[in-house]
Write a protein that holds these residues in place. Structure first.
Motif, short mmCIF file in Angstrom:
data_model
loop_
_atom_site.label_atom_id
_atom_site.label_comp_id
_atom_site.label_asym_id
_atom_site.label_seq_id
_atom_site.Cartn_x
_atom_site.Cartn_y
_atom_site.Cartn_z
N PRO A 114 0.80 -1.22 0.00
CA PRO A 114 0.00 0.00 0.00
C PRO A 114 0.84 1.27 0.00
O PRO A 114 0.33 2.35 -0.25
CB PRO A 114 -0.83 -0.11 1.28
CG PRO A 114 -0.03 -0.99 2.17
CD PRO A 114 0.71 -1.93 1.27
N HIS A 133 -9.62 4.97 -0.07
CA HIS A 133 -9.26 3.55 -0.16
C HIS A 133 -7.76 3.37 0.15
O HIS A 133 -7.38 2.49 0.93
CB HIS A 133 -9.59 3.00 -1.55
CG HIS A 133 -9.14 1.60 -1.75
ND1 HIS A 133 -9.78 0.53 -1.16
CD2 HIS A 133 -8.10 1.08 -2.46
CE1 HIS A 133 -9.16 -0.59 -1.49
NE2 HIS A 133 -8.13 -0.27 -2.29
N THR A 134 -6.92 4.21 -0.44
CA THR A 134 -5.48 4.14 -0.20
C THR A 134 -5.18 4.42 1.27
O THR A 134 -4.38 3.73 1.90
CB THR A 134 -4.73 5.14 -1.10
OG1 THR A 134 -4.96 4.79 -2.46
CG2 THR A 134 -3.24 5.16 -0.81
N GLU A 137 -6.05 1.39 3.33
CA GLU A 137 -5.05 0.33 3.16
C GLU A 137 -3.77 0.64 3.93
O GLU A 137 -3.18 -0.25 4.54
CB GLU A 137 -4.71 0.14 1.68
CG GLU A 137 -5.76 -0.56 0.88
CD GLU A 137 -5.33 -0.79 -0.56
OE1 GLU A 137 -4.55 0.04 -1.10
OE2 GLU A 137 -5.75 -1.80 -1.13
#
Length: 159
Positions: A114, A133-134, A137
């Motif tokens: 990630p 989302h990143t 993660e």
């Protein structure tokens, strides 16, 4: 009276401090700075693991020189392999733990990275394309790495 800490203890303490700052900033919706601290937390935990379990050192690179600024191991060609910042340290440690103790850490590090697009220079301008989302993660990866790090400190075994 001041207490003296080893390099691995300094990295361990920095990992925890950066993680706590990241959590605080994340909870305050200050995502670019939270993201940066998650990255530093992971980087510091990996450096602590390198020094504790993977034969890295902070010894001078040249006889009689000053201690190294980064953990390093002797490279195959005789040239020192230095361990600096993310994202490179993620893959470097993954290579070192393959085939050694540390199979749980290896599994985490050989899964999707990630932090592949994480950049230490983002401290100056933030990560403009940081998605939720990143961010999720990276936070989850930081939790996994720091948990493994703390378990290794408690048990004395890199799993």
């Amino acid at each position: 009276m001041s207490q003296t800490f080893s390099h691995e203890q300094h990295y361990a303490r920095a990992a925890r401090r950066h993680y706590e700052d990241a959590t605080y900033l994340h909870d305050d919706a200050r995502l670019p700075n939270a993201d940066h601290h998650y990255g530093f937390a992971v980087e510091c935990a990996l450096k602590s693991l390198l020094l504790r379990y993977l034969s890295a050192t902070m010894a001078p690179l040249k006889p009689g020189g000053k201690p190294s600024l980064w953990p390093w191991t002797p490279g195959a060609s005789g040239k020192p392999q230095k361990y600096g910042h993310l994202p490179e340290i993620w893959s470097d440690v993954a290579m070192l733990v393959r085939g050694r103790s540390g199979s749980t850490l290896a599994a985490v590090l050989t899964s999707t990275d990630p932090f592949a697009t994480w950049d230490v220079a983002d401290r100056y301008h933030g990560a403009p394309s940081l998605s939720t989302h990143t961010m999720k993660e990276r936070k989850e990866a930081a939790i996994r790495i720091l948990t493994l790090h703390e378990q290794a400190i408690i048990t004395g075994i890199l799993r």
